[in-house]
Design a protein around this motif. Structure first.
Motif, short mmCIF file in Angstrom:
data_model
loop_
_atom_site.label_atom_id
_atom_site.label_comp_id
_atom_site.label_asym_id
_atom_site.label_seq_id
_atom_site.Cartn_x
_atom_site.Cartn_y
_atom_site.Cartn_z
N THR A 110 -10.26 10.87 -6.36
CA THR A 110 -9.70 9.67 -5.74
C THR A 110 -8.45 10.02 -4.93
O THR A 110 -8.27 9.53 -3.81
N GLU A 128 -9.50 11.50 -1.76
CA GLU A 128 -10.01 10.47 -0.83
C GLU A 128 -8.87 9.62 -0.26
O GLU A 128 -8.88 9.27 0.91
N ARG A 136 -7.28 -1.27 7.64
CA ARG A 136 -8.37 -0.67 6.87
C ARG A 136 -7.81 0.35 5.88
O ARG A 136 -8.24 0.41 4.72
N LYS A 151 -6.16 -1.50 2.99
CA LYS A 151 -7.15 -2.13 2.12
C LYS A 151 -7.87 -1.10 1.26
O LYS A 151 -8.02 -1.26 0.05
N SER A 152 -8.30 0.00 1.92
CA SER A 152 -8.99 1.06 1.18
C SER A 152 -8.08 1.62 0.09
O SER A 152 -8.52 1.87 -1.03
N PHE A 163 -7.95 -0.74 -2.81
CA PHE A 163 -9.21 -0.69 -3.56
C PHE A 163 -9.28 0.58 -4.42
O PHE A 163 -9.78 0.56 -5.54
N MET A 164 -8.80 1.69 -3.86
CA MET A 164 -8.85 2.95 -4.61
C MET A 164 -7.98 2.88 -5.86
O MET A 164 -8.38 3.33 -6.93
N MET A 198 -7.08 0.10 -7.42
CA MET A 198 -7.69 -0.86 -8.35
C MET A 198 -8.89 -0.24 -9.07
O MET A 198 -9.06 -0.44 -10.28
N GLY A 199 -9.70 0.52 -8.32
CA GLY A 199 -10.87 1.17 -8.94
C GLY A 199 -10.46 2.21 -9.96
O GLY A 199 -11.06 2.32 -11.04
N SER A 200 -9.40 2.94 -9.66
CA SER A 200 -8.93 3.99 -10.58
C SER A 200 -8.45 3.40 -11.89
O SER A 200 -8.52 4.05 -12.93
N SER A 234 -9.42 0.27 -12.98
CA SER A 234 -10.34 -0.81 -13.38
C SER A 234 -9.63 -2.15 -13.39
O SER A 234 -9.78 -2.95 -14.33
N ALA A 235 -8.82 -2.37 -12.37
CA ALA A 235 -8.07 -3.63 -12.28
C ALA A 235 -8.87 -4.62 -11.43
O ALA A 235 -9.43 -4.26 -10.39
N SER A 236 -8.90 -5.87 -11.85
CA SER A 236 -9.68 -6.86 -11.10
C SER A 236 -8.83 -7.56 -10.03
O SER A 236 -9.37 -8.18 -9.12
N LYS A 270 -6.78 -8.34 -3.39
CA LYS A 270 -8.17 -8.45 -3.84
C LYS A 270 -8.19 -9.12 -5.21
O LYS A 270 -7.34 -8.83 -6.06
#
Lengths: 122, 406
Positions: free
Chosen positions: B17, B20, B33, B36-37, B40-41, B43-45, B47-49, B69
């Motif tokens: 991650t 990336e 962009r 935002k990306s 998202f990265m 939040m994904g790392s 696991s946050a909603s 988000k």
């Protein structure tokens, strides 16, 4: 060209989403909108099938969480299917395997849905 | 805060991650962009909603959301005092909004607002002690607590995003400066043109009969130069030369310029000195275009070498000067003068034809006639010369006449 609308199909009262690899970019957010559209139509059972997805990255995880949250808010059920070994590992790392049950095939997940209630189970 | 060692698989996932994220923030992608990306990265790392990325405006003391988000209501701006900002800039470690850390109290009401949005952890975006923003995420969807390792990872990700914000901010400031300078340049350019036009008006004002002469010479010269394939920059130069070609007349006695009868020897010498006087004035000015002083000095030369002041012949006369010579003569012929009435268009063109290759450069005459033909037949994008003539012309007859004459 991403064809998200073609990345899903309805099977009875269940919708199956195929996130392919676009879930790994911010374009994947559109999948959340597609999911919302189905929820508005009254669909509460969603299977996300990963047979066409290579490796889900952190962006993909955040989008999946977005979808799961939307279904949860609508008191629906979501199941995963066709996860590769590597994606099972990714989902275990980020804790998704504890939240969403996964099935070997799309057919297995749909079969499970036919007898499913409306709660997300781990 | 639990102190759990991450598994090798988790380390690899996070490393991937980070890689990336590095690729994204150094990409040529649109800034929105990238932001935002990046969110998202993160939040994904974790696991946050829910998550928000804020930028901080140090002048307005305001955090503004640039990406979000999962929120159920708009993130909105967060205002903080300058003192709080200074304190937060020193706080590079992420904080849990539910902890009793001093940074939480620095956030004050903003902290309460973030909690109401369902957010839990803040990572400050700081570069060289400058607070650029913050990234705020909710807790893990699985309900697991963030470990110290997680907070360290958030800190690293926040640093990467902070550098991206800084680059964007520098670029934005650079663009702002560029636009300010561009505007300043445009203003200077306008003033420059206004000054030159004022000079041209002053020159023409000396002669009751030559009102607008400099403007017409400028316009005609530009259109002929364009016909001859000159670049836009050179055309601009000859336009300026046209406006200033008679500037030397400022030094000539007004009574000589306006004398209705023939000039005596002394008067002829004085009036004929205007190209040199003009050259001396203009050669002291640093123009952004080349050749203006010589287009002025040599606009009374003749192609056969019998003109003045340098008696240059043929290609020794700068091409710009050859153009100004022709259109200057054309305008002189087609406007009333103190000593004679204007010639008709037909007579003036016949004069040009008669003096081609002796007084006027044949290439310039050819281009001048070509412009007139296009204007007469409606093939020109817009007419420039014919509408400026005092004489009302029948374009069809002009077209036939020019075809027969040239």
């Amino acid at each position: 060209m991403i064809d998200i609308l073609n990345g899903c199909r309805e099977v009875g009262d269940t919708v199956v989403l195929y996130p392919q690899n676009y879930i790994n970019g911010i374009e994947g957010e559109k999948l959340e909108q597609v999911c919302e559209t189905f929820i508005e139509k009254g669909i509460r059972k969603v299977v996300i099938d990963f047979s066409e997805t290579d490796i889900v990255n952190s962006i993909g995880v955040s989008i999946l969480i977005g979808i799961i949250e939307k279904i949860k808010e609508a008191e629906g059920v979501v199941l995963f299917s066709s996860l590769s070994k590597i994606n099972i590992e990714v989902f275990r790392i980020v804790g998704l395997t504890k939240l969403i049950p996964s099935f070997a095939t799309e057919a297995d997940a749909i079969k499970e849905m036919s007898g499913a209630g409306t709660q997300i189970g781990g | 805060m639990p102190d759990i060692d991450p598994s090798l698989e988790k380390l690899i996932f996070n490393l991937n991650t980070l890689s990336e994220l590095g690729t994204e923030i150094t990409s040529a992608n649109d800034f929105k962009r990238i932001v935002k990306s990046s969110l998202f990265m993160v939040m994904g790392s974790f696991s946050a909603s829910k998550g928000v990325l804020y930028t901080y405006d140090s002048e307005r003391l305001l955090f503004s959301p640039i990406a979000s988000k999962g929120l159920t209501e708009p993130a909105g701006g967060l205002r903080l005092s300058a003192t709080a900002m200074k304190g937060l800039a020193e706080h590079s470690r992420p904080i849990d909004l539910h902890s009793g850390e001093s940074a939480v109290s620095l956030l004050g009401q903003a902290s309460e607002r973030l909690i109401r949005l369902g957010l839990k952890v803040v990572g400050f975006l700081v570069v060289r002690d400058e607070l650029l923003g913050m990234i705020v995420i909710s807790g893990n969807v699985g309900g697991e607590k963030y470990s110290n390792y997680d907070l360290q990872l958030l800190s690293v990700m926040a640093q990467n995003i902070a550098f991206s914000l800084q680059s964007h901010s520098l670029l934005k400031r650079l663009m702002q400066k560029y636009n300010e300078n561009k505007e300043l340049y445009e203003n200077l350019r306008r003033i420059y043109y206004d000054t030159i036009h004022a000079f041209a008006a002053a020159i023409d004002a000396k002669d009751a009969y030559t009102k607008g002469h400099s403007h017409r010479v400028a316009t005609y010269s530009a259109v002929v130069a364009k016909e001859m394939g000159w670049s836009d920059e050179r055309i601009e130069g000859i336009r300026i030369a046209g406006l200033l070609h008679d500037i030397g007349k400022i030094a000539v006695d007004k009574t000589i310029i306006n004398k209705p009868s023939g000039l005596n020897g002394h008067e002829s010498v004085e009036i004929n000195s205007h190209p040199i006087v003009g050259y001396e004035i203009l050669s002291k000015i640093k123009f952004p275009w080349k050749g203006i002083p010589f287009m002025t000095r040599n606009h009374h030369e003749k192609i056969d070498g019998t003109g003045y002041p340098d008696r240059l012949a043929g290609d020794d006369i700068p091409q710009g000067a050859r153009i100004v010579t022709l259109v200057d003569a054309f305008d002189a012929m087609t406007t009333d003068r103190p000593y004679r009435r204007r010639l008709s268009f037909v007579d003036a063109m016949s004069e040009l034809k008669a003096h081609t290759s002796t007084q006027f450069d044949s290439d310039v005459v050819y281009s001048f006639v070509s412009v007139l033909k296009k204007e007469a037949t409606g093939r020109a994008k817009s007419s420039t010369i014919l509408p400026l003539l005092d004489e009302k012309l029948d374009t069809e007859k002009v077209s036939v006449f020019l075809k027969e004459l040239f």
